[in-house]
Design an enzyme around this catalytic site. Structure first.
Site, short mmCIF file in Angstrom:
data_model
loop_
_atom_site.label_atom_id
_atom_site.label_comp_id
_atom_site.label_asym_id
_atom_site.label_seq_id
_atom_site.Cartn_x
_atom_site.Cartn_y
_atom_site.Cartn_z
CG HIS A 366 -0.51 0.27 2.51
ND1 HIS A 366 -0.50 1.52 3.06
CD2 HIS A 366 -0.01 -0.54 3.48
CE1 HIS A 366 -0.04 1.47 4.31
NE2 HIS A 366 0.27 0.23 4.58
CG ASP A 376 2.70 1.46 8.16
OD1 ASP A 376 2.35 1.12 7.01
OD2 ASP A 376 1.97 1.33 9.15
CD GLU A 413 -2.73 -1.35 5.46
OE1 GLU A 413 -2.59 -2.38 6.12
OE2 GLU A 413 -2.44 -0.22 5.93
CD GLU A 414 -1.59 2.74 7.66
OE1 GLU A 414 -2.20 2.18 8.58
OE2 GLU A 414 -0.37 2.60 7.47
CG ASP A 442 1.80 -2.74 5.51
OD1 ASP A 442 2.41 -1.67 5.60
OD2 ASP A 442 0.61 -2.86 5.84
CG HIS A 526 0.22 3.98 12.54
ND1 HIS A 526 -0.98 3.36 12.70
CD2 HIS A 526 0.74 3.45 11.40
CE1 HIS A 526 -1.17 2.49 11.73
NE2 HIS A 526 -0.13 2.52 10.93
#
Ligand SMILES: *[C@@H]1O[C@H](CO)[C@@H](O)[C@H](O)[C@H]1NC(C)=O
Ligand SMILES: *[C@@H]1O[C@H](CO)[C@@H](O)[C@H](O)[C@H]1NC(C)=O
Ligand SMILES: *[C@@H]1O[C@H](CO)[C@@H](O)[C@H](O)[C@H]1NC(C)=O
Ligand SMILES: *[C@@H]1O[C@H](CO)[C@@H](O)[C@H](O)[C@H]1NC(C)=O
Ligand SMILES: *[C@@H]1O[C@H](CO)[C@@H](O)[C@H](O)[C@H]1NC(C)=O
Ligand SMILES: *[C@@H]1O[C@H](CO)[C@@H](O)[C@H](O)[C@H]1NC(C)=O
Length: 724
Positions: A366, A376, A413-414, A442, A526
């Site tokens: 993603h 990420d 995706e998140e 990922d 994140h």
């Protein structure tokens, strides 16, 4: 046409001895040899030469350059920045001479509009000093992204309910079911409270659900320095740890895909659920919530009184003493989100197969990130682009895959695997009838240590490929050698969780799948600090791990796309099923459930797997001894059996209460979306039966065992390719 060359050579050497006896023949032989040499020089290299070439093209500078470009700005799904990132990916793919295109969907996302969190040390109406948290992640010394820090979304929980609420603060450890049970036992009543929990054990959506089920009015989730502070290595930018103001944002959605189109694709003009229908089905946690920093979490804990929490509920060195509450500390929390249909883009590139264009090997990653997303997911996107560019170079050397390769770059995706899920739902029957495998990455890199997860027929292929790739952290050994030296309880994990975009492929359609990563959990996950600087300092200073991921990812894809017979090993699948059955059996020890039907079906699968292996070997032998050419239809028929056997593990009715999940062997556990268990249906039923302990509940466990056994028997029949 490299395969023809090999055949000609083989046939030739078999008859060579006889021919060389006569002089005429010798002349003939010279002529043939000359022709062959001529043919070899103008013909493309063999498939295995191509695979070695692919590995030799590795280049850490390419991955580093892509990562730097992709992480220049935050790129959340549905924003202009992420559309620009899609254009970047499309341009790189096109410039590698790969036909590329993008597919858009309008999907239901939400963004934060208003947030506030106010703490007072005493419950109202007692007066006291109040602390209004600023909820801002701070720029760090030397931050090269200070100019775009304002583009980072305010910290929030996607799909949390909008609302303003207040209550005494209560502490719930990691927010697991057992944590709330412990609070009940301790006599702590969290009804009407604002629950403070810490991240680190289960999916945040499950923390919030557990809080709501316990009666909480709202929830606050923090990254405890004990778990995220970087250990002894310090906080970013000095060490890898989460800075004191760092906040882990993320989704709270417990399903997958666009919430307005559950089970079908979000195509233009399609049927959509209304807000009321979504609310009724439980979109989000149903309470307002906010993620906060370690600093804010500690400030709240200082105002919580009552019983002292158990040792394993306490913080690390320097933390205040954690107590359970509720109160006297009192929290007012407001969250207002903007829920909106936003446009997302999946980007694809296709390398058409030469011999079996209608068989697909898919590689996916993603692109959307909560912030800069260096780990990420941009490390994965950088690796994907590195793979694509190497494929482009191979094509220039004359390589064409036997089967079609599709490179996929997903969006949203998140928020809940939305881009991949919508595309899989839209193309479900095509994938079900034609997809060979889906290979997901990922985050490609967050640190040292290779980890792989796969459906078991791919285990052997992964091991073989890892023997061809150099260990990025020790040039005198292979990736395989460092991998087996690692301390993971089993070498290859399974794909039961719904942690990334493989979920729709495997758990909804039954496509054999792989997921890979270097590293694992990392402290700045994140947060605003997941940026290029963090990656260069702590994640992958030389970008050799990025290269290693690209190498094994691409090599596995090449073997699946190029080999005449699919490198699938169902004998190892059967052994793995046997091991997993033992685990669920032990879990229900002494209970009125028999696992005999499941063991029996696994035996059938093992027999079928051995048989198809022998059939393939026999075909290879016959080919070597007498045939010019294997019957391509026979080869195709065997491959179809290998490809379709995984599909048989899916069941039309799906998992009980979670019907979208069709796979009966790998799916998420009911209480932790990140948790990975085998036989989720049996596992859920057993959990329930253990708490109810009624004969009905145990009969239901037995029913689930029978269902799985029937699916395994179907897979055995598919492998056999024979009717009963
Ligand atoms: C918990 O607190 C709520 C709200 O104060 C109250 O209505 C409820 O009766 C309490 N439950 C117990 C078991 O004390
Ligand atoms: C917080 O909420 C309580 C109860 O709703 C209310 O009495 C109080 O005024 C609020 N405090 C602030 C600072 O908003
Ligand atoms: C909510 O989102 C929509 C679509 O992105 C936007 O047009 C609107 O201005 C936003 N509303 C607020 C209050 O931010
Ligand atoms: C690198 O690998 C070699 C060969 O396996 C091993 O002997 C050596 O100890 C490794 N070096 C490090 C630093 O791990
Ligand atoms: C495995 O665990 C042992 C003992 O805990 C430790 O000394 C060793 O460094 C670990 N090896 C790896 C590769 O993590
Ligand atoms: C690539 O690796 C070499 C050493 O093998 C190193 O000198 C170089 O700095 C690396 N490039 C990047 C961008 O990290």
């Amino acid at each position: 046409m490299p395969r023809l060359v090999e055949k000609t050579l083989l046939t030739h050497s078999a008859t060579a001895a006889a021919i060389t006896r006569s002089a005429t023949a010798r002349v003939l032989l010279t002529a043939i040899t000359t022709l062959l040499i001529l043919y070899l020089t103008i013909s493309p290299p063999s498939k295995s030469t191509c695979h070695s070439l692919f590995l030799s093209f590795s280049d850490n500078a390419t991955a580093a350059r892509h990562l730097l470009a992709l992480t220049r700005r935050p790129h959340v799904a549905g924003t202009a920045a992420n559309a620009a990132a899609a254009a970047y990916v499309l341009a790189v793919l096109s410039s590698s001479s790969l036909p590329a295109y993008s597919v858009s969907y309008d999907v239901f996302l939400n963004y934060p509009i208003r947030r506030s969190l106010i703490l007072s040390p005493f419950p109202p109406p007692l007066p006291g000093p109040i602390l209004a948290f600023d909820l801002v992640q701070e720029i760090y010394p030397g931050d090269p992204y200070a100019d775009v820090a304002a583009e980072v979304l305010p910290t929030f929980h996607a799909y949390a309910s909008s609302g303003a609420t207040a209550g005494p603060a209560a502490y719930a450890n990691y927010g697991r079911l057992e944590d709330f049970a412990a609070l009940r036992v301790a006599g702590v009543n969290v009804t009407g409270a604002v629950v403070l929990a810490r991240y680190g054990e289960i999916f945040r959506g499950d923390i919030l659900k557990n809080a709501k089920d316990a009666g909480a009015a709202a929830a606050v989730v923090f990254t405890d320095a004990k778990d995220y502070g970087g250990g002894g290595r310090g906080r970013f930018p000095e060490g890898p740890g989460m800075p004191a103001s760092g906040v882990q944002v993320g989704t709270t959605y417990r399903a997958v895909g666009d919430p307005t189109t559950p089970g079908w694709a979000s195509t233009s003009g399609c049927e959509r659920w209304s807000a009321a229908e979504m609310a009724a089905s439980g979109l989000g946690p149903g309470i307002p919530s906010l993620p906060v920093s370690a600093r804010d979490g500690e400030a709240i804990l200082r105002t919580i009184g009552g019983q002292v929490a158990a040792d394993d509920w306490q913080g690390g060195e320097g933390a205040p003493l954690y107590r359970l509450g509720p109160g006297p500390g009192f929290l007012n929390l407001t969250f207002i989100g903007n829920e909106t249909l936003a446009t997302i883009q999946n980007v694809f590139a296709v390398i058409e197969g030469e011999e079996e264009p209608d068989r697909y090997v898919l590689l996916g990653n993603h692109r959307d990130a909560w912030t800069f997303g260096a780990v990420d997911p941009s490390s994965g996107t950088a690796a994907l682009l590195e793979v694509a560019q190497r494929f482009g170079k191979l094509q220039k050397k004359g390589w064409r895959p036997r089967r079609t390769i599709i490179i996929c770059n997903w969006d949203a995706e998140e928020y809940g695997l939305i881009g991949s899920t919508e595309w899989v739902e839209e193309n479900r029957e095509m994938l079900a009838s034609r997809a060979v495998a889906y290979l997901n990455v990922d985050c490609a890199v967050s640190g040292p240590g290779f980890q792989a997860f796969a459906t078991p027929q791919l285990d052997e292929l992964l091991k073989q490929a890892s023997k061809k790739v150099q260990d990025p952290d020790n040039s005198s050994q292979t990736l395989y050698e460092s991998w087996i030296a690692s301390n993971y309880s089993s070498l290859i994990g399974r794909l039961g969780g719904r942690g990334s975009d493989y979920a729709a492929f495997l758990q909804h359609v039954g496509v054999p799948s792989v997921d890979m990563i270097f590293g694992g959990g990392y402290p700045v996950y994140h947060s605003m600090y997941d940026d290029f600087v963090w990656m260069e300092k702590f994640g992958d200073p030389m970008f050799h791990r990025h290269v290693a991921v690209a190498s094994i990812w691409g090599l596995v894809a090449l073997r699946l796309a190029d080999e005449e017979f699919l490198p699938f090993d169902y004998i190892s699948y059967a052994s793995e099923l046997q091991r997993s059955t033992k685990i669920v059996e032990d879990d229900a020890l002494g209970m009125p459930v028999t696992f005999a039907p499941l063991y029996k079906s696994i035996e059938e699968l093992k027999k079928a797997a051995t048989k198809i292996d022998n059939q393939i070997k026999a075909l290879e032998r016959n080919f070597l001894s007498l045939n010019w050419r294997k019957d391509p239809l026979k080869v195709r028929e065997l491959n179809d059996r290998l490809m379709m056997a995984e599909r048989a593990f899916t069941d039309r009715d799906g998992l009980f209460g979670r019907e979208w999940y069709k796979h009966l062997i790998y799916g998420p556990s009911m209480h932790d979306g990140y948790g990975s268990k085998s036989f989720p249906g049996i596992d859920d039923a057993t959990e329930k039966a253990k708490s109810l302990n009624t004969s009905d509940s145990w009969s239901f466990v037995q029913h689930e065992v029978w269902r799985v056994a029937r699916a395994v028997t179907q897979a055995a029949l598919v492998l056999n390719g024979k009717f009963t």
